[in-house]
Every structure is written in structure tokens, then in C-alpha cells.
Scaffold this motif. Structure first.
Motif, PDB file in Angstrom:
ATOM      1  N   ILE A 603       0.905  -1.416   0.195  1.00 62.31           N
ATOM      2  CA  ILE A 603       0.041   0.019   0.007  1.00 62.31           C
ATOM      3  C   ILE A 603       0.837   1.146  -0.019  1.00 62.31           C
ATOM      4  N   GLN A 604       1.930   1.318   0.465  1.00 61.10           N
ATOM      5  CA  GLN A 604       2.833   2.490   0.369  1.00 61.10           C
ATOM      6  C   GLN A 604       4.485   2.031   0.543  1.00 61.10           C
ATOM      7  N   PRO A 605       4.952   1.484  -0.688  1.00 65.43           N
ATOM      8  CA  PRO A 605       6.131   0.824  -0.832  1.00 65.43           C
ATOM      9  C   PRO A 605       7.343   1.984  -0.532  1.00 65.43           C
ATOM     10  N   GLU A 606       6.849   3.205  -0.584  1.00 65.75           N
ATOM     11  CA  GLU A 606       7.873   4.332  -0.151  1.00 65.75           C
ATOM     12  C   GLU A 606       8.024   4.364   1.120  1.00 65.75           C
ATOM     13  N   GLY A 607       7.033   3.800   1.733  1.00 67.18           N
ATOM     14  CA  GLY A 607       7.128   3.950   3.273  1.00 67.18           C
ATOM     15  C   GLY A 607       7.972   2.817   3.881  1.00 67.18           C
ATOM     16  N   THR A 608       7.743   1.670   3.248  1.00 67.86           N
ATOM     17  CA  THR A 608       8.752   0.631   3.492  1.00 67.86           C
ATOM     18  C   THR A 608      10.179   1.222   3.272  1.00 67.86           C
ATOM     19  N   ARG A 609      10.454   1.529   2.163  1.00 68.54           N
ATOM     20  CA  ARG A 609      11.804   2.060   1.723  1.00 68.54           C
ATOM     21  C   ARG A 609      12.360   3.305   3.136  1.00 68.54           C
ATOM     22  N   ALA A 610      11.469   3.955   3.497  1.00 69.51           N
ATOM     23  CA  ALA A 610      11.818   4.985   4.743  1.00 69.51           C
ATOM     24  C   ALA A 610      12.091   4.168   5.660  1.00 69.51           C
ATOM     25  N   ASP A 611      11.541   3.209   6.122  1.00 71.85           N
ATOM     26  CA  ASP A 611      11.591   2.554   7.472  1.00 71.85           C
ATOM     27  C   ASP A 611      12.764   1.816   7.277  1.00 71.85           C
ATOM     28  N   ILE A 612      13.265   1.106   6.221  1.00 72.05           N
ATOM     29  CA  ILE A 612      14.399   0.406   6.058  1.00 72.05           C
ATOM     30  C   ILE A 612      15.841   1.399   6.271  1.00 72.05           C
ATOM     31  N   ALA A 613      15.434   2.636   5.515  1.00 72.16           N
ATOM     32  CA  ALA A 613      16.422   3.674   5.882  1.00 72.16           C
ATOM     33  C   ALA A 613      16.574   4.036   7.391  1.00 72.16           C
ATOM     34  N   GLU A 614      15.697   4.170   8.296  1.00 71.19           N
ATOM     35  CA  GLU A 614      15.642   4.373   9.684  1.00 71.19           C
ATOM     36  C   GLU A 614      16.202   3.211  10.350  1.00 71.19           C
ATOM     37  N   VAL A 615      15.980   2.142   9.786  1.00 76.01           N
ATOM     38  CA  VAL A 615      16.659   0.850  10.755  1.00 76.01           C
ATOM     39  C   VAL A 615      18.158   1.146  10.600  1.00 76.01           C
ATOM     40  N   LYS A 616      18.686   1.451   9.211  1.00 79.40           N
ATOM     41  CA  LYS A 616      20.265   1.780   9.247  1.00 79.40           C
ATOM     42  C   LYS A 616      20.653   2.685  10.046  1.00 79.40           C
ATOM     43  N   ASP A 617      19.924   3.994  10.348  1.00 79.73           N
ATOM     44  CA  ASP A 617      19.905   4.804  11.158  1.00 79.73           C
ATOM     45  C   ASP A 617      20.060   4.205  12.851  1.00 79.73           C
ATOM     46  N   LEU A 618      19.290   3.245  13.036  1.00 84.76           N
ATOM     47  CA  LEU A 618      19.520   2.617  14.545  1.00 84.76           C
ATOM     48  C   LEU A 618      20.692   1.790  14.466  1.00 84.76           C
ATOM     49  N   ILE A 619      21.065   1.078  13.370  1.00 79.12           N
ATOM     50  CA  ILE A 619      22.313   0.087  13.432  1.00 79.12           C
ATOM     51  C   ILE A 619      23.438   0.884  13.511  1.00 79.12           C
ATOM     52  N   ASN A 620      23.589   2.030  12.890  1.00 80.31           N
ATOM     53  CA  ASN A 620      24.628   2.950  13.067  1.00 80.31           C
ATOM     54  C   ASN A 620      24.911   3.800  14.477  1.00 80.31           C
ATOM     55  N   GLN A 621      23.530   4.061  15.087  1.00 82.68           N
ATOM     56  CA  GLN A 621      23.735   4.323  16.398  1.00 82.68           C
ATOM     57  C   GLN A 621      24.219   3.132  17.375  1.00 82.68           C
ATOM     58  N   ALA A 622      23.827   1.914  17.077  1.00 82.37           N
ATOM     59  CA  ALA A 622      24.499   0.942  17.852  1.00 82.37           C
ATOM     60  C   ALA A 622      25.781   0.885  17.883  1.00 82.37           C
ATOM     61  N   ARG A 623      26.329   0.917  16.710  1.00 87.44           N
ATOM     62  CA  ARG A 623      27.726   0.787  16.459  1.00 87.44           C
ATOM     63  C   ARG A 623      28.428   2.238  17.190  1.00 87.44           C
ATOM     64  N   PHE A 624      27.995   3.461  17.240  1.00 88.54           N
ATOM     65  CA  PHE A 624      28.353   4.525  17.541  1.00 88.54           C
ATOM     66  C   PHE A 624      28.559   4.241  19.299  1.00 88.54           C
ATOM     67  N   VAL A 625      27.652   3.655  19.987  1.00 89.28           N
ATOM     68  CA  VAL A 625      27.753   3.419  21.274  1.00 89.28           C
ATOM     69  C   VAL A 625      28.271   2.281  21.951  1.00 89.28           C
ATOM     70  N   ALA A 626      28.330   1.466  21.010  1.00 93.10           N
ATOM     71  CA  ALA A 626      29.128   0.176  21.404  1.00 93.10           C
ATOM     72  C   ALA A 626      30.359   0.143  22.238  1.00 93.10           C
ATOM     73  N   PRO A 627      31.202   1.188  21.763  1.00 96.84           N
ATOM     74  CA  PRO A 627      32.686   1.081  22.413  1.00 96.84           C
ATOM     75  C   PRO A 627      32.592   1.348  24.033  1.00 96.84           C
ATOM     76  N   LYS A 628      31.546   2.254  24.152  1.00 97.95           N
ATOM     77  CA  LYS A 628      31.393   2.632  25.727  1.00 97.95           C
ATOM     78  C   LYS A 628      30.869   1.672  26.337  1.00 97.95           C
ATOM     79  N   ALA A 629      29.832   1.039  25.701  1.00 96.57           N
ATOM     80  CA  ALA A 629      29.277   0.061  26.496  1.00 96.57           C
ATOM     81  C   ALA A 629      30.142  -1.219  26.666  1.00 96.57           C
ATOM     82  N   ILE A 630      31.193  -1.382  26.055  1.00100.04           N
ATOM     83  CA  ILE A 630      32.138  -2.442  26.244  1.00100.04           C
ATOM     84  C   ILE A 630      33.128  -1.685  27.519  1.00100.04           C
ATOM     85  N   THR A 631      33.366  -0.516  27.362  1.00 99.80           N
ATOM     86  CA  THR A 631      34.326   0.113  28.401  1.00 99.80           C
ATOM     87  C   THR A 631      33.650   0.107  29.925  1.00 99.80           C
ATOM     88  N   THR A 632      32.476   0.461  29.875  1.00 99.26           N
ATOM     89  CA  THR A 632      31.571   0.495  30.914  1.00 99.26           C
ATOM     90  C   THR A 632      31.134  -0.847  31.521  1.00 99.26           C
TER      91      THR A 632
END
Length: 684
Positions: A603-632
Motif C-alpha cells: 500500500i505504500q512501498p515508499e514507506g517501506t523504503r523509509a522504514d528500512i533507511a531508519e533501521v540503518k540509522d538505528l544500526i549506525n547508532q548501535a555501532r556508535f555507542v558500542a565502544p562505551k558499552a564495552i568500556t563500562t
């Protein structure tokens, strides 16, 4: 400052509040006096269980944000209200467990927001700094000052850095800032690209109530139609410069309204004047001659100016929306004062004559009684926007500034509180979040009408004094796992009119569940937290930044003295603790996005693409915070290797999906993300 210094100040404030302003009787004077010396000004924060998964999920069709190469998705807070459309939304998460971390640069008064780059460092422009700092850069992890650029001209106040992608150098960024008389473009390294005068005159040397508009210049924002950076002044002038060169590239435009009403003869309590000299002395070290706290309050209240708001820009058409004053004659009196407000759509159109290729003109207008303290905010497609009027109404307007619906935030008893700041606009579920002087309210845009979803219950502290309130303080921010907000506890008095002014003795940052409005967590500011006149800013590492403009806490100090901690300028960082839970929330939010993306495929394939792009944002954030998670010690290196391996597989599956558009890769990625969340919950 010693308590004995504050006792006479407190008594004057007490007398003023009880006699001059409120007309209270003797019994009320005694009640306030009793509260002043006996109220518990350090109530405990109630205990919170370790945060479980948030209950909110995205459902149905979503809004697709119009993006440009320079202003990409809402993964980072890059502008005054997050992005160029003033959504106050990020696609990433904040830590479900937050604690106050650092305070930095306490000599700066910061009545608005900061901006962040992709490395998590932040940029800010203080108001009237004594050292003429036009922009400062702080380390996002420690708050350490990394560099600053000082201005050459008298400052206006109101300018806030804008972080844009560098189209000529993919992956790089450029920071833009400026005021009425000068503009600056600078690399994150501190290397200046240009720093030049605009050609407009500096504000006057001496401030008066009649020239206050000269000392406010809100911007920059970005318009892709003519690749320009735009500002709007308190006098109603909209001006722009070429993003690449800093030179004017469009004729300035002047909003047609006259200044709003004001109280030039407002008599402030002697207690507040004393505070101006002592508690808030840092605020006035760099101000123009004659500038006092009375002028500062007038600016905050939107008095004697044509405009006190930021502007929103549709990145597809270049149309700009701004709330300001209406024509002088609209209120029935030609007296040089505009008592009506107006929402303007300013269009960018080709110019057939003159020096420039483009010009600005009014494309549409909506008039309303009273002013607005609300910056216009746009929906992702730029076809609908939202604003608050002076009477507690949220107004939805269409592209042509027609009212689509109006919704009153009135409580069951009493008048509605005026909406402040900017309405936060979600990409999901038609959700809108408004803030008043006390509440965070969730409204659902149903198309032709609006419905109330919830009014958040502010119950952060326990055992509070019967005369104390627990109220919201700032514009709230939308994140993928909750609503971040700043609130406090304290009394409220009618200091400057009929509306009680909240005087927080303690403040802190919390996160609300988007489905229920219930508190997931609240982090008390302890002896560092300050109130703010700006907005709550999510940081790339899952924290929250608060810019200090503690006028309300300063007045509270006038009442309670050294019983509460001193005010100071600067910024406070509330950082995530239990980063393993932050990673869990990232995985849950990503899984929910993909689930909804599957529902949208037909019903809204462009919406699916937008959701997948935002999942990439979340994955990037996970990698951004991981070093501190390990240090702490929140996770081990081995655990992160397992998590990251699954995230890499998710990315590969999404790459495959881009080619075949089948559900199966998406469903496999959901299972992997759920495995990550479950593993973190079980400590695996």
C-alpha cells in the motif's frame, strides 16, 4: 552567595508576590512565608524499575520526509528544532536509563538549542557572550571546549548553528551560523570557510524597549531552491546568503506586521533586580548598554517585536512558514501596534528584474486573534503544518494556510495554557506532541479533526510540598523509543500577569512511553540541573542535552536562597547508563520499523523504503555507542561481536530486499533483531 544575603531579597519577593501582584490576603502571605522556610526543597525522585521494552509501535501509513543531499534524514539533531521543518524528531533512541553527567561553559547564557555533528560533538551560539563567541564546539562525550570563533560585530542573539552535509565531500559536514551583521561557515575541525559581514547594520549600541527587535535574529535555516541560508529578525526582516559564499543572493523581505504590544513600564520586584546584579550577573556581561532583565523578559514573552519565532522550510518547494504579527489595522486601530498574529507562507519565485535571480513574496496568510509563541512545524511531506495560538489551541493548516482543524488543550476546568516552543511532529501514526507551561500532551491528527491521546502525568518526585507542582519546562523531543522532556518541581506565582510562573527548585530529564504517556525513567539533575527556555535535544549517543537559561530557577533562588543550588549558564549532558538496555531498545525499535514496513509493501512501498533507511540509522547508532558499552562493562567484547555479526546480516538482508522486494529477507531480519533484544534481556 550566603543565606543571609538572600533573606532580604526573599522577603521583598514574598511581599511583592503576595501584595503587588496577586492581591492575596494576609493568610496567603503567611502561607507563602511558611512554605519558604519549611517546604522540603529536595524531594526524592520516586524509584523506577529497570526499564522494560517500550509499548509504542508504528502502525499504518507513515509520513515520508522530503530530504535533500544537504539535509538528510532525521538521524541527528542538526538545527534549532532538529531539522529544517522543525519536527523535533530523531529516528534514533535515547537511553532508557539516564543520569546527569557533565556541565560545561557555565558563563554562557543559552536560551535556545545546540546542534550536533555525526561524531556526536555539539555546536552552540551563546546569547550576548562577554567574549563575543559566535560559535563554540564542545566534545560530546566530556563537554570539553574544543574551539570557538569570536564575532566581529555586535551580536543579536538568537542565531543557532546549522549542521549540513557537505555535497562536495560525501560523509563530511559544514557548520553554518550567523547573526544580522555577519555570517560564518566552518569545518568541524575549526577551519573557517568564510567569515564575512552581511552588509546589514549592527544592532544599536544601546537597547530600549522600542528597538528590541533589532537584537533578535533567528536562524539559519536552509532553502534548497536558491541554495541559501535564511534568518528572520525580530523586526520582521527575512534575509539570506548564498550557502557556498556567504554573499547575499536574494533580496531581503519584510513581514508587513507592526510590533506586538508590550509593557514598557513593567515594574519588576526589587528582588529580581537584585538577582540581575548577583545571581544572573554572567548573563549581562556582554549585553548592549541599557539591557536589563526586563528587556530579556520582554523578548521571552514576545513583546514589542514583529517576530520571535523560527521559520520552517519545505525542502521540495522552498516555501517557508513563519508566525509573526499581522497588519496594524487588523485589530481595528492604526496605532503602530499589532494585536493580531498571522501565519505567513513565503514563496520563493523567479525575479525578472533587479540584482538577484529569486525573490520572496507572501503566498498565503492566516490571521488569528492574539499572538503565538509557537514556531510553525511542518509534516514530513510539507503539505500540512501545525502551530499554537495565544489561547491554547493547536491549529492544523494546509499548504495555503487554511485551517484544517483546531483543537483546544483546555483542561476540564479553567482556561487552556498557551502552547509554547514548537509542536513536535512525528513521522508515524499522525502523532503530535505539544507542550504548555505544565504539560506534555499527545494529539492524533485524524485528517479532518484531532483527538487527544494522553496528557502525561508528571509524577517524578515523591512527598512534595502541597504548594509545589511537577510541571514540564521545555519543548519535548520525539525519539524512536519515547518522548524526552525536561521538567521540575516547585511553586508557581503570578509574577508578570495572570499566568502563574513556575519556579522549579529541582529539575531533571525524563522519557515518556509514546503509547501511554507514562514515565519510563526520570534522571534528577541533582545539584547541577538547570531550567531552560529552549528545547530538549537528543544526542547521537542516546543522551539528552539541556542548554541553560535558568531565569525561573534564579527567581526561585530569590525565594528560597541557599536552600536550593545556585543557577549557572552553560549546558548539561544527561548520558545513558546501562547501554546494554539502549542497545536493546535499538533492536526493538528496528524490529518494529521492519514489521510496519512489511505491512506497507503493497500500500505504500515508499514507506517501506523509509522504514528500512531508519533501521540503518538505528544500526549506525548501535555501532556508535558500542565502544562505551564495552568500556563500562555493560556488554563484553564477545557479546558485541555477536550482536554486530547479526546487525551485519540484517544489512545484507536489506540489501537483498532492495533487489527482490520480497518479504522473506525482512522477516529474517526481524528474527535477528528480536534475538538481539532477547539476548540482552537474558544477559547473553
Amino acid at each position: 552567595m550566603k543565606l543571609k544575603t538572600f533573606i532580604p531579597i526573599s522577603l521583598i519577593l514574598l511581599l511583592f508576590c503576595c501584595v503587588s501582584l496577586t492581591g492575596c490576603k494576609t493568610v496567603k502571605k503567611l502561607k507563602i512565608g511558611w512554605m519558604k522556610y519549611t517546604a522540603d526543597v529536595d524531594p526524592p525522585v520516586r524509584e523506577f524499575e529497570i526499564s522494560k521494552n517500550h509499548q509504542w509501535k508504528p502502525e499504518g501509513k507513515r509520513q515520508i520526509q522530503v530530504t535533500t543531499p544537504l539535509m538528510p534524514r532525521r538521524n541527528i539533531w542538526r538545527a534549532r528544532h532538529g531539522d529544517v521543518m522543525n519536527s523535533d524528531e530523531v529516528t534514533t533512541v535515547v537511553g532508557p536509563v539516564l543520569e546527569i553527567d557533565w556541565v560545561s561553559e557555565t558563563d554562557y547564557f543559552n536560551p535556545s538549542s545546540s546542534s550536533f555533528d555525526s561524531r556526536g560533538d555539539l555546536y552552540s551560539t551563546p546569547q550576548f557572550p562577554a567574549d563575543k563567541a559566535l560559535i563554540i564546539k564542545l566534545d560530546g562525550k566530556t563537554g570539553k571546549l574544543l574551539w570557538k570563533v569570536t564575532g566581529d560585530k555586535r551580536p543579536t542573539g538568537g542565531g543557532r548553528p546549522l549542521v549540513l552535509s557537505d555535497p562536495d565531500n560525501p560523509g563530511k559536514e559544514i557548520i553554518y551560523v550567523g547573526e544580522k551583521a555577519e555570517v560564518l561557515a566552518v569545518h568541524p575541525s575549526g577551519k573557517i570557510i568564510y567569515h564575512k559581514p552581511t552588509g546589514f547594520p549592527e544592532p544599536p549600541e544601546t537597547a530600549t524597549f522600542k528597538n528590541l527587535g533589532e537584537y533578535n535574529s533567528n536562524g539559519p535555516n536552509y532553502n534548497p531552491i536558491f541554495d541559501g541560508l535564511l534568518w528572520v529578525t525580530g523586526t520582521g526582516m527575512i534575509y539570506a546568503v548564498d550557502r557556498k559564499t556567504g554573499e547575499q543572493n536574494i533580496e531581503p523581505f519584510y513581514l508587513p506586521g507592526k510590533p506586538s504590544p508590550g509593557k514598557d513600564n513593567r515594574k519588576l520586584p526589587k528582588a529580581i533586580k537584585k538577582l540581575e546584579q548577583e545571581e544572573l550577573s554572567y548573563l549581562f556581561k556582554g549585553t548592549p548598554k541599557g539591557y536589563t532583565i526586563a528587556h530579556q523578559l520582554a523578548v521571552i514573552l514576545g513583546e514589542r517585536v514583529v517576530n520571535s519565532n523560527y521559520l520552517s522550510i519545505d525542502q521540495k518547494t522552498g516555501a517557508m512558514w513563519i508566525t509573526a504579527t499581522d497588519l496594524d489595522e487588523k485589530d481595528g486601530k492604526n496605532d503602530g501596534i499589532s494585536e493580531y498574529g498571522a501565519l505567513y507562507r513565503i514563496d520563493i519565485v523567479p525575479s525578472k528584474e533587479g540584482k538577484y535571480r529569486w525573490k520572496m513574496k507572501i503566498g498565503a496568510k492566516l490571521s488569528f486573534e492574539g499572538g503565538s509563541a509557537s514556531t510553525a512545524a511542518l509534516r514530513g511531506d510539507g503539505q500540512r503544518g501545525y502551530v499554537g495560538d495565544a489561547y491554547g489551541n493547536m491549529i492544523a493548516f494546509d499548504y495555503d494556510c487554511n485551517i484544517v482543524w483546531k483543537y483546544s488543550l483546555k483542561l476540564t476546568s479553567g482556561d487552556a495554557d498557551q502552547i509554547g516552543g514548537s509542536i513536535s511532529v512525528s513521522s508515524d501514526n499522525g502523532e503530535l506532541y505539544a507542550v504548555t507551561r505544565r504539560d506534555v500532551v499527545k494529539i492524533i491528527d485524524k485528517g479532518d479533526h484531532a483527538e487527544l491521546a494522553w496528557r502525561a502525568k508528571m509524577d517524578m518526585y515523591e512527598d512534595i510540598n502541597s504548594n509545589f507542582h511537577q510541571w514540564n519546562l521545555d519543548t519535548a523531543a520525539i525519539t524512536a523509543n519515547g518522548i524526552a522532556f525536561l521538567a521540575g518541581v516547585g511553586p508557581a506565582f503570578k509574577l508578570f500577569g495572570d499566568t502563574p510562573v513556575f519556579l522549579p527548585v529541582k529539575v531533571g530529564v525524563g522519557i515518556l512511553d509514546r503509547k501511554t504517556g507514562q514515565l519510563r525513567w526520570f534522571a534528577d539533575g541533582k545539584n547541577k540541573g538547570q531550567s531552560s527556555l529552549g528545547m530538549v535535544m537528543p544526542t547521537p549517543d542516546g543522551g539528552v542535552l539541556i542548554a541553560h537559561s535558568p531565569l525561573r530557577r534564579a527567581i526561585a533562588r530569590g525565594l528560597f536562597g541557599d536552600r536550593i543550588h545556585p543557577t549557572r549558564g552553560g549546558m548539561t549532558k544527561y548520558s545513558p547508563h546501562r547501554i546494554d538496555l539502549l542497545l536493546r531498545d535499538i533492536a526493538v525499535a528496528a524490529s518494529d520499523k521492519i514489521n510496519r514496513g512489511i505491512d506497507l509493501l503493497s500500500i505504500q512501498p515508499e514507506g517501506t523504503r523509509a522504514d528500512i533507511a531508519e533501521v540503518k540509522d538505528l544500526i549506525n547508532q548501535a555501532r556508535f555507542v558500542a565502544p562505551k558499552a564495552i568500556t563500562t562493562g555493560d556488554i563484553t567484547q564477545e557479546q558485541w561481536n555477536t550482536i554486530n555479526g547479526k546487525l551485519e546480516t540484517v544489512e545484507k538482508l536489506h540489501h537483498d530486499w532492495q533487489s527482490n522486494q520480497r518479504e522473506e529477507p525482512l522477516r529474517r531480519s526481524i528474527k535477528l533483531l528480536n534475538d538481539i533484544a532477547d539476548g540482552i534481556e537474558k544477559g547473553i
